[in-house]
Write a protein that holds these residues in place. Structure first.
Motif, PDB file in Angstrom:
ATOM      1  N   GLU A 135       7.721  -2.270   2.293  1.00  0.00           N
ATOM      2  CA  GLU A 135       6.335  -2.379   1.812  1.00  0.00           C
ATOM      3  C   GLU A 135       5.365  -2.589   2.971  1.00  0.00           C
TER       4      GLU A 135
ATOM      5  N   GLN B  25       2.871   0.547   1.000  1.00  0.00           N
ATOM      6  CA  GLN B  25       2.970   0.870  -0.431  1.00  0.00           C
ATOM      7  C   GLN B  25       3.625  -0.280  -1.191  1.00  0.00           C
ATOM      8  N   HIS B  26       3.298  -0.371  -2.483  1.00  0.00           N
ATOM      9  CA  HIS B  26       3.951  -1.342  -3.356  1.00  0.00           C
ATOM     10  C   HIS B  26       5.145  -0.646  -4.012  1.00  0.00           C
TER      11      HIS B  26
ATOM     12  N   HIS C 176       4.133  -9.828   5.609  1.00  0.00           N
ATOM     13  CA  HIS C 176       4.239  -9.620   4.159  1.00  0.00           C
ATOM     14  C   HIS C 176       3.559 -10.758   3.402  1.00  0.00           C
TER      15      HIS C 176
END
Length: 443
Positions: free
Chosen positions: A45, A50-51, A21
């Motif tokens: 995420e 994806q955000h 991350h």
């Protein structure tokens, strides 16, 4: 014990994902750190790419909102979150938190990997859920979709198990039937490593070591050579009933490693060519051996088979990666498909030869061998996947009756085998001692 193992395994797995991350984050205590929702969103995420929307603060309202966002996202992926509520996660309830993390692991890690095996093992595709009717009548299709999803869960687990079985089957009698006690000896882990990276382990030496030594060695090699995070410790696996979910999570990492192995097409074609040449040589060698030993005694035939198999098992090692790669029929090149057909044909001929020799055992060993094979077949057979518990119990009882009937002969077969005089009228051995020892071990 189970909760403790799952917490430790899941925490290590999560941290291996959170390291990717931006910025990286770490979980120290799963039950506490998940309560704010931030790390849960970080995890999703990375896994989804994806955000996801989130509140930046850490007050009660913001933490609740972040957890709600995470659960809403999971539901949008058609995941069933049974009895998983925001309040329970905020309280850090162990059973709920572990249940949530397992749902995430199963969907994003195991199902995604098992999808790549669907063609190989004839399991239903995850895309089958998209075939559910979306017309106005489809308000009733939610249950149907859920049932399809549930069936796939069984298939994803089975696909992973079949993959593990396939890797282990290349190394003699190492067999796995579940994600529990089958892994206790450590040999299946070592066998999978040997298949993925031939030469890293010595399986013969491993067979004389303790469970804990093998597990320690497997986890060490996997971490150092395959870069697979050490999710388990020997004491987590070398127990009567190890945790199924923890072992599945760990084994899936080996499948992930195998998926990531990519070789250039030129290199692959060259290796296929070499493997085809070796297979042709083995076919000729086997055919000649069958002709040369046609009129030999059982003893001599079995001795020749043992010698052939010893050389064969040694020589096949460099070819295992190419023989096992690109297992999906859709992905196979014509030459690769031909190579796999030749490999299957050769293995089939070897097995036929072994079976024929077993039928030629002198009496009363031939009867004991036939009995052993029948019992082993019954033990290895998967129970049918029946949703009706009463029908399942009926089938299970039938199998128990058959098994009990077979086991009625156990004592007499054991006595016969122990007292068998292994010599003919000329005081020459009838059967190779190795065969007798093998039969005793199987009994």
């Amino acid at each position: 014990q189970r909760e403790f193992t799952q917490k430790k395994t899941f925490t290590t797995w999560i941290n291996s994902i959170l390291a990717k991350h931006t910025p990286p984050s770490v979980i120290s205590d799963l039950y506490i750190d998940i309560q704010q929702g931030h790390l849960l969103l970080d995890l999703l995420e990375v896994l989804s790419g994806q955000h996801l929307p989130r509140e930046k603060g850490f007050n009660t309202f913001q933490c609740r909102s972040n957890i709600e966002n995470a659960l809403t996202f999971l539901k949008s992926r058609s995941l069933k979150l049974i009895n998983i509520h925001v309040a329970d996660i905020i309280e850090g309830k162990p059973s709920i938190v572990l249940g949530l993390i397992w749902t995430i692991i199963f969907h994003f890690h195991i199902e995604e990997l098992a999808r790549t095996l669907a063609c190989t093992y004839n399991q239903p595709s995850l895309d089958c859920s998209s075939a559910v009717d979306s017309s106005p009548k489809a308000s009733r299709s939610a249950k149907k979709s859920a049932k399809i999803k549930e069936r796939w869960k069984i298939s994803a687990t089975k696909a992973l198990l079949l993959w593990a079985k396939e890797q282990c089957s290349l190394h003699g009698s190492i067999n796995v039937t579940d994600f529990k006690a089958s892994w206790r000896s450590g040999l299946p882990f070592l066998a999978i490593i040997q298949t993925l990276r031939p030469g890293l382990v010595d399986l013969e030496k491993a067979k004389s070591r303790s469970n804990k030594e093998n597990l320690r060695e497997a986890f060490r090699i996997a971490e150092l050579e395959l870069n697979i995070p050490r999710l388990l410790e020997p004491e987590d696996v070398d127990i009567m009933n190890p945790d199924e979910r923890s072992i599945m999570t760990y084994v899936a990492q080996f499948l992930q490693y195998s998926r990531n192995l990519r070789e250039s097409e030129d290199d692959m074609q060259e290796k296929v060519k070499e493997a085809m040449s070796w297979l042709a040589a083995q076919e000729k060698k086997l055919a000649k051996l069958l002709i040369d030993t046609e009129n030999e005694t059982y003893y001599q035939k079995y001795k020749e088979m043992m010698s052939f198999m010893e050389t064969f098992n040694q020589e096949k090692k460099p070819f295992l990666p190419v023989l096992l790669s690109k297992r999906s029929e859709a992905e196979l090149s014509e030459s690769h498909q031909q190579m796999r057909e030749e490999w299957d044909k050769l293995i089939s001929r070897i097995n036929e030869w072994k079976a024929k020799l077993d039928q030629m055992l002198p009496s009363p060993l031939d009867g004991i061998e036939a009995w052993l094979q029948e019992v082993e077949h019954l033990q290895a057979e998967d129970l049918p996947d029946l949703q009706d518990p009463f029908k399942a119990m009926f089938v299970f009882r039938e199998i128990i009756v058959i098994f009990k009937g077979l086991m009625g002969c156990f004592d007499s077969h054991l006595d016969t085998l122990r007292s068998f005089k292994n010599e003919d009228e000329k005081n020459m051995p009838l059967v190779l001692p190795e065969k007798l020892e093998e039969m005793k071990r199987r009994l």
